[in-house]
Design a protein around this motif. Structure first.
Motif, PDB file in Angstrom:
ATOM      1  N   SER A 166      16.607   4.018   4.389  1.00 54.91           N
ATOM      2  CA  SER A 166      16.913   2.739   3.305  1.00 54.91           C
ATOM      3  C   SER A 166      15.821   2.854   2.460  1.00 54.91           C
ATOM      4  O   SER A 166      14.628   3.280   2.477  1.00 54.91           O
ATOM      5  CB  SER A 166      17.224   1.642   3.795  1.00 54.91           C
ATOM      6  N   ARG A 167      16.027   2.149   1.247  1.00 57.29           N
ATOM      7  CA  ARG A 167      15.188   2.137  -0.173  1.00 57.29           C
ATOM      8  C   ARG A 167      13.962   1.274   0.578  1.00 57.29           C
ATOM      9  O   ARG A 167      12.847   1.593   0.455  1.00 57.29           O
ATOM     10  CB  ARG A 167      15.854   1.586  -1.037  1.00 57.29           C
ATOM     11  N   ASN A 168      14.274   0.048   1.387  1.00 54.69           N
ATOM     12  CA  ASN A 168      13.180  -0.723   1.598  1.00 54.69           C
ATOM     13  C   ASN A 168      12.460   0.023   2.807  1.00 54.69           C
ATOM     14  O   ASN A 168      11.111  -0.258   2.439  1.00 54.69           O
ATOM     15  CB  ASN A 168      13.815  -2.043   2.599  1.00 54.69           C
ATOM     16  N   GLU A 169      12.843   0.838   3.502  1.00 60.97           N
ATOM     17  CA  GLU A 169      11.931   1.468   4.744  1.00 60.97           C
ATOM     18  C   GLU A 169      11.008   2.570   3.800  1.00 60.97           C
ATOM     19  O   GLU A 169       9.994   2.695   4.000  1.00 60.97           O
ATOM     20  CB  GLU A 169      12.721   2.076   5.448  1.00 60.97           C
ATOM     21  N   ALA A 170      11.784   3.070   2.780  1.00 61.70           N
ATOM     22  CA  ALA A 170      10.772   4.077   2.034  1.00 61.70           C
ATOM     23  C   ALA A 170       9.772   3.458   1.391  1.00 61.70           C
ATOM     24  O   ALA A 170       8.576   4.088   0.999  1.00 61.70           O
ATOM     25  CB  ALA A 170      11.818   4.716   0.897  1.00 61.70           C
ATOM     26  N   TYR A 171       9.584   2.233   0.940  1.00 67.19           N
ATOM     27  CA  TYR A 171       8.645   1.470   0.457  1.00 67.19           C
ATOM     28  C   TYR A 171       7.815   1.042   1.338  1.00 67.19           C
ATOM     29  O   TYR A 171       6.511   0.416   1.089  1.00 67.19           O
ATOM     30  CB  TYR A 171       9.093   0.534  -0.513  1.00 67.19           C
ATOM     31  N   GLY A 172       7.963   1.100   2.777  1.00 68.28           N
ATOM     32  CA  GLY A 172       7.074   0.441   3.733  1.00 68.28           C
ATOM     33  C   GLY A 172       5.680   1.128   3.622  1.00 68.28           C
ATOM     34  O   GLY A 172       4.656   0.536   3.603  1.00 68.28           O
ATOM     35  N   TYR A 173       5.686   2.319   3.683  1.00 71.56           N
ATOM     36  CA  TYR A 173       4.371   3.211   3.776  1.00 71.56           C
ATOM     37  C   TYR A 173       3.673   2.732   2.230  1.00 71.56           C
ATOM     38  O   TYR A 173       2.598   2.628   2.168  1.00 71.56           O
ATOM     39  CB  TYR A 173       4.789   4.679   3.710  1.00 71.56           C
ATOM     40  N   ALA A 174       4.704   2.993   1.117  1.00 69.46           N
ATOM     41  CA  ALA A 174       3.862   2.635  -0.225  1.00 69.46           C
ATOM     42  C   ALA A 174       3.338   1.536  -0.218  1.00 69.46           C
ATOM     43  O   ALA A 174       2.122   1.409  -0.680  1.00 69.46           O
ATOM     44  CB  ALA A 174       5.129   3.053  -1.085  1.00 69.46           C
ATOM     45  N   VAL A 175       4.062   0.424   0.173  1.00 63.29           N
ATOM     46  CA  VAL A 175       3.161  -0.893   0.154  1.00 63.29           C
ATOM     47  C   VAL A 175       2.225  -1.087   0.903  1.00 63.29           C
ATOM     48  O   VAL A 175       1.303  -1.628   0.405  1.00 63.29           O
ATOM     49  CB  VAL A 175       4.498  -1.820   0.097  1.00 63.29           C
ATOM     50  N   ALA A 176       2.251  -0.631   1.979  1.00 66.98           N
ATOM     51  CA  ALA A 176       1.202  -0.549   2.841  1.00 66.98           C
ATOM     52  C   ALA A 176      -0.162   0.067   2.215  1.00 66.98           C
ATOM     53  O   ALA A 176      -1.287  -0.380   2.218  1.00 66.98           O
ATOM     54  CB  ALA A 176       1.471  -0.197   4.214  1.00 66.98           C
ATOM     55  N   ARG A 177       0.030   1.280   1.830  1.00 68.63           N
ATOM     56  CA  ARG A 177      -1.197   2.027   1.198  1.00 68.63           C
ATOM     57  C   ARG A 177      -1.812   1.145  -0.162  1.00 68.63           C
ATOM     58  O   ARG A 177      -2.796   0.889  -0.259  1.00 68.63           O
ATOM     59  CB  ARG A 177      -0.526   3.224   0.851  1.00 68.63           C
ATOM     60  N   ILE A 178      -0.732   0.879  -0.846  1.00 68.15           N
ATOM     61  CA  ILE A 178      -1.302  -0.189  -2.105  1.00 68.15           C
ATOM     62  C   ILE A 178      -2.011  -1.444  -1.404  1.00 68.15           C
ATOM     63  O   ILE A 178      -2.757  -1.660  -2.061  1.00 68.15           O
ATOM     64  CB  ILE A 178       0.216  -0.532  -2.811  1.00 68.15           C
ATOM     65  N   ARG A 179      -1.490  -1.740  -0.455  1.00 67.19           N
ATOM     66  CA  ARG A 179      -1.972  -3.224  -0.022  1.00 67.19           C
ATOM     67  C   ARG A 179      -3.680  -2.770   0.391  1.00 67.19           C
ATOM     68  O   ARG A 179      -4.618  -3.421   0.274  1.00 67.19           O
ATOM     69  CB  ARG A 179      -1.444  -3.706   1.186  1.00 67.19           C
ATOM     70  N   ALA A 180      -3.807  -1.536   1.183  1.00 66.23           N
ATOM     71  CA  ALA A 180      -5.054  -1.208   1.732  1.00 66.23           C
ATOM     72  C   ALA A 180      -5.845  -0.551   0.509  1.00 66.23           C
ATOM     73  O   ALA A 180      -7.137  -0.586   0.620  1.00 66.23           O
ATOM     74  CB  ALA A 180      -4.790  -0.027   2.502  1.00 66.23           C
ATOM     75  N   MET A 181      -5.202  -0.464  -0.780  1.00 70.02           N
ATOM     76  CA  MET A 181      -6.242  -0.094  -1.980  1.00 70.02           C
ATOM     77  C   MET A 181      -6.514  -1.124  -2.665  1.00 70.02           C
ATOM     78  O   MET A 181      -7.440  -1.169  -3.504  1.00 70.02           O
ATOM     79  CB  MET A 181      -5.398   0.904  -2.894  1.00 70.02           C
ATOM     80  N   GLU A 182      -5.996  -2.562  -2.191  1.00 71.54           N
ATOM     81  CA  GLU A 182      -6.375  -3.735  -3.031  1.00 71.54           C
ATOM     82  C   GLU A 182      -7.768  -3.900  -2.952  1.00 71.54           C
ATOM     83  O   GLU A 182      -8.299  -4.401  -3.965  1.00 71.54           O
ATOM     84  CB  GLU A 182      -5.301  -4.900  -2.532  1.00 71.54           C
TER      85      GLU A 182
END
Lengths: 166, 339
Positions: free
Chosen positions: B2-18
């Protein structure tokens, strides 16, 4: 014809037990795999930037795995109760078989849904520790709240199994 | 998936870049540092050091250092985000900036002047060389984002009126239409809302600038871009009112609060700067709400917008060091950080 029906009735009890055990392992295990998958995506994202967070992430992504263990435990208990695991054969009526099969459902259903939502909670908490690793204690507690309902399911399944007289 | 699951990785990586983004203490260190070289030393301790060669005096070319870091961030995010459109939303303004530079260069050349290719930026989604070659050879059909029709229309506007503002107005209109189209393609209401808030901000900024130059209500309608939440019929009447009543007139909308936050009773130059800051902070506030979600695509916008604001703040500090402006003055101009 009557002999066929009698043979079926004899086999239906154990068959219902096997069905219940299959549901307990299948649903609870699927939920765990799903939940861990969700948490894994978040963990992989965080570890791409900061591989040192593996230890923290591992604790959180292992949490949704417990439901699969609960499902396995209930399935083993059910099969043991029905005498399907090496012990002396037990003659089961259809109603006893149905009871044991139904006793497997609480962990099957509660395990499936709680594992998925626990996976989502774990993913969110992995994001939390990516920025604030000092908050790991709180990060573990939040997804553990979902675990409560899997434990309720496990407890009810065990109590129901114990309540069935053979 | 699903769209939300596809963003699970992306958002986590962004959070780690913060954690790599500047926090308030880092900005404060830059402000407190001794002169431009001191501020650049602080900058060299951060991720921006990647754009600085060892031992090099970056004072002459800090703009390219900031551009390189922003470009690297866009590329990195694009490498793992499921919807490439979210990055293009940020790159399109740079594409249109390049188009303006190339078109003005062509017009200057016609009148015997020189082209200013040094003003081009590599932050756009279309490679500069491709863009330049296609415009100069009039191969407009090869260009995306509606440029195939906007560029000839802008050239003909110039030929008819000789007015560079008219030409830029057409390009800006095309730019916001292209950004809105991309946002709608992503299909997330939060993304569309944020783009609309940017269009509103740009419209209000334009109105205040036009007011400063003495334009009246009948002339400004052409400068208002379509697609925002505030209709031209709401914005045009503001021209006949004092700025301090704009907030009241728009109090029913989210942007009304942002306008009210801008101080009044100051001269126009300072007022425009204050309004620009308030409107940028307003855009930040729209997209920051998504940070509570672990799978919302708006997290990508929030991070990239945060990075753009960070670059803007760093540039403000570095320019102030060059002009010896006071720290309090700089802080007043700084946008809200992503922390």
């Amino acid at each position: 014809m009557e002999s066929v029906i009698a043979a079926m009735a004899e086999q239906l009890g154990p068959a219902l037990v096997v069905l219940g055990a299959a549901l307990a392992v299948g649903f609870a295990g699927s939920g765990s795999a799903w939940g861990i998958g969700i948490a894994n995506e978040a963990a992989a994202g965080v570890m791409t930037e900061d591989p040192k967070k593996f230890g923290y992430a591992l604790v959180l992504l292992a949490l949704p795995g417990t439901q699969g263990i609960y499902g396995l435990l209930v399935a083993v208990l059910a099969m043991q109760k029905a005498g399907l695991l090496g012990s002396a054969a037990v003659a089961l009526t259809i109603w006893q078989g149905l009871g044991i099969g139904a006793a497997c459902l609480p962990i099957a259903i509660a395990g499936f849904y709680s594992a998925i939502w626990q996976g989502k909670s774990s993913a969110a908490c992995i994001l939390l520790i990516s920025k604030r690793p000092d908050q790991i204690g709180k990060a573990v507690i939040l997804p553990a709240m979902c675990e409560t309902y899997a434990v309720f399911g496990l407890l009810m399944s065990i109590l129901m199994l114990m309540g069935i007289r053979i | 998936m699903s769209r939300n699951e596809a963003y699970g990785y992306a958002v986590a990586r962004i959070r780690a870049m913060e954690p790599m983004l500047f926090d308030a203490s880092m900005f404060q260190r830059m402000i407190d540092s001794d002169g431009l070289s001191g501020a650049l030393k602080v900058l060299a301790e951060s991720c921006y050091s990647r754009g600085m060669a060892e031992g090099e005096q970056a004072s002459e070319r800090y703009d390219s250092v900031l551009e390189a870091e922003l470009n690297r961030t866009f590329d990195e995010i694009a490498s793992f985000v499921p919807d490439r459109e979210l990055i293009d939303i940020f790159r399109i303004p740079y594409d249109f900036h390049n188009v303006k530079v190339i078109m003005k260069g062509i017009l200057k050349e016609r009148s015997g002047g020189k082209k200013r290719f040094d003003l081009l930026t590599r932050l756009g989604s279309i490679p500069v060389d491709t863009l330049s070659a296609n415009i100069e050879s009039e191969e407009y059909v090869l260009l995306p984002y509606g440029l195939s029709s906007i560029i000839p229309a802008s050239f003909s506007a110039w030929d008819q009126s000789g007015d560079i503002v008219e030409m830029e107005r057409k390009l800006d209109g095309g730019m916001f239409a292209a950004i809105l189209l991309l946002a709608e393609k992503v299909g997330e209401p939060g993304v569309v809302k944020w783009v609309k808030s940017r269009i509103d901000s740009e419209n209000l900024r334009n109105l205040l600038r036009l007011k400063r130059f003495g334009f009246d209500a009948t002339e400004v309608a052409a400068f208002i871009h379509d697609g925002g939440t505030l209709a031209p019929g709401t914005l045009v009447p503001l021209m006949s009112e004092q700025f301090d009543s704009w907030g009241r007139a728009l109090s029913y909308s989210d942007v009304g609060l942002a306008i009210s936050a801008a101080p009044d009773n100051i001269d126009f130059d300072k007022l425009i700067l204050a309004l620009e800051k308030s409107l940028d902070d307003y855009c930040s506030s729209i997209v920051e709400r998504a940070r509570f979600s672990s799978s919302a695509p708006e997290n990508v916008l929030a991070f990239l917008w945060g990075k753009e604001m960070e670059v803007k703040n760093i540039r403000t500090i570095l320019v102030s060091k060059g002009t010896n402006s006071g720290g309090d003055e700089v802080k007043e101009m700084m946008r809200r950080g992503y922390y």
